[in-house]
Design a protein around this motif. Structure first.
Motif, short mmCIF file in Angstrom:
data_model
loop_
_atom_site.label_atom_id
_atom_site.label_comp_id
_atom_site.label_asym_id
_atom_site.label_seq_id
_atom_site.Cartn_x
_atom_site.Cartn_y
_atom_site.Cartn_z
N TRP A 22 -9.25 -55.40 -31.27
CA TRP A 22 -10.31 -55.18 -30.45
C TRP A 22 -11.04 -53.74 -30.89
CZ3 TRP A 22 -9.46 -53.74 -24.60
CH2 TRP A 22 -10.51 -53.57 -23.81
N LYS A 23 -12.19 -54.02 -31.27
CA LYS A 23 -13.15 -52.88 -31.55
C LYS A 23 -14.46 -52.86 -30.68
CE LYS A 23 -11.85 -52.60 -36.37
NZ LYS A 23 -12.26 -52.74 -37.65
N ALA A 24 -14.77 -51.66 -30.25
CA ALA A 24 -15.99 -51.59 -29.37
C ALA A 24 -17.21 -50.69 -30.17
CB ALA A 24 -15.73 -50.86 -28.14
N ALA A 28 -11.99 -48.95 -33.09
CA ALA A 28 -10.86 -49.71 -32.53
C ALA A 28 -10.53 -49.02 -31.02
CB ALA A 28 -9.45 -49.29 -33.42
N VAL A 29 -10.28 -49.81 -30.23
CA VAL A 29 -9.89 -49.65 -28.83
C VAL A 29 -8.32 -49.07 -28.83
CG1 VAL A 29 -9.62 -50.35 -26.56
CG2 VAL A 29 -11.73 -50.90 -27.95
N PHE A 62 1.05 -56.06 -28.16
CA PHE A 62 0.33 -54.89 -28.74
C PHE A 62 1.04 -54.60 -29.91
CE2 PHE A 62 -1.37 -54.14 -24.14
CZ PHE A 62 -2.40 -55.07 -24.36
N THR A 63 0.51 -55.05 -31.04
CA THR A 63 1.33 -54.50 -32.59
C THR A 63 1.16 -53.26 -33.09
OG1 THR A 63 -0.39 -55.79 -33.91
CG2 THR A 63 1.68 -57.01 -33.09
N GLU A 64 -0.32 -52.68 -32.90
CA GLU A 64 -0.81 -51.52 -33.02
C GLU A 64 -1.40 -50.84 -31.92
OE1 GLU A 64 -2.36 -50.82 -37.31
OE2 GLU A 64 -0.83 -52.58 -37.85
N LEU A 65 -0.79 -50.15 -31.09
CA LEU A 65 -1.70 -49.47 -29.99
C LEU A 65 -3.02 -48.69 -30.27
CD1 LEU A 65 1.18 -48.33 -27.72
CD2 LEU A 65 -0.38 -50.11 -27.36
N SER A 66 -2.71 -47.77 -31.33
CA SER A 66 -4.06 -46.88 -31.76
C SER A 66 -5.26 -47.50 -32.32
CB SER A 66 -3.63 -45.71 -32.49
OG SER A 66 -3.02 -46.16 -33.68
N THR A 67 -5.02 -48.88 -33.09
CA THR A 67 -6.05 -49.49 -33.81
C THR A 67 -6.38 -50.73 -33.22
OG1 THR A 67 -4.25 -50.66 -35.25
CG2 THR A 67 -5.07 -48.49 -36.26
N LEU A 103 -12.21 -60.26 -22.98
CA LEU A 103 -12.38 -60.13 -24.66
C LEU A 103 -12.90 -61.26 -25.25
CD1 LEU A 103 -12.42 -57.61 -26.22
CD2 LEU A 103 -9.94 -58.37 -26.98
N ILE A 104 -12.27 -62.36 -25.16
CA ILE A 104 -12.80 -63.63 -25.83
C ILE A 104 -12.54 -64.67 -24.95
CG2 ILE A 104 -12.26 -62.64 -28.29
CD1 ILE A 104 -9.47 -64.09 -28.16
N GLU A 105 -13.07 -65.89 -25.51
CA GLU A 105 -13.02 -66.99 -24.78
C GLU A 105 -13.53 -68.11 -25.70
OE1 GLU A 105 -15.95 -66.86 -21.46
OE2 GLU A 105 -17.70 -67.33 -22.94
N GLY A 106 -12.77 -69.38 -25.51
CA GLY A 106 -13.20 -70.56 -26.27
C GLY A 106 -12.49 -71.88 -26.02
N THR A 107 -12.64 -72.75 -27.14
CA THR A 107 -11.87 -73.88 -26.88
C THR A 107 -10.50 -73.84 -27.84
OG1 THR A 107 -13.26 -75.09 -28.48
CG2 THR A 107 -13.70 -75.16 -26.26
N ILE A 108 -9.49 -74.63 -27.40
CA ILE A 108 -8.46 -74.71 -28.44
C ILE A 108 -8.17 -76.37 -28.52
CG2 ILE A 108 -5.87 -74.45 -28.58
CD1 ILE A 108 -6.05 -72.27 -26.58
#
Length: 116
Positions: A22-24, A28-29, A62-67, A103-108
């Protein structure tokens, strides 16, 4: 900011892992204190949840909080039980102050399993 569109594919009977970040505005958020939730439904207004991923149930990590890096996870046991052709989803991030960002949306799309 509107949710980003991201269509996904899941192989029935296989472990599903999708790493995202996630980047704004290109930055990175920091995910410290955030929670996340994601639901699969078909159709969109169905009261039935096909599957739910959250930070509480281990479906979102969350694998890398700061990034801003995180991973979506669905076990092979769960994907083996899926019986849809396509469904819809969205993923929401809940900030420490309780603000919610879709954040995100779509089809699977489900790729049906032959070997079982």
């Amino acid at each position: 900011m509107p949710a980003a569109k991201l269509n996904l594919k899941i192989d029935q009977g296989a472990t599903f892992r999708q790493t995202l970040d996630w980047k704004a505005n290109g930055v990175a958020v920091n995910l410290t204190g955030f929670e996340a939730r994601m639901q699969l439904r078909q159709p969109i207004d169905s009261p039935t949840i096909i599957h739910e991923l959250t930070t509480a149930n281990g479906g979102i990590t969350f694998t890398e909080l700061s990034t801003g890096k995180f991973e979506l996870f669905i076990s092979h046991i769960d994907t083996a039980g899926f019986n849809f052709s396509t469904c819809v989803y969205d993923l929401e991030m809940i900030a420490p102050n309780t603000d919610v960002t879709r954040l995100i949306e779509g089809t699977i799309t489900l790729s049906k399993e032959v070997t079982r």
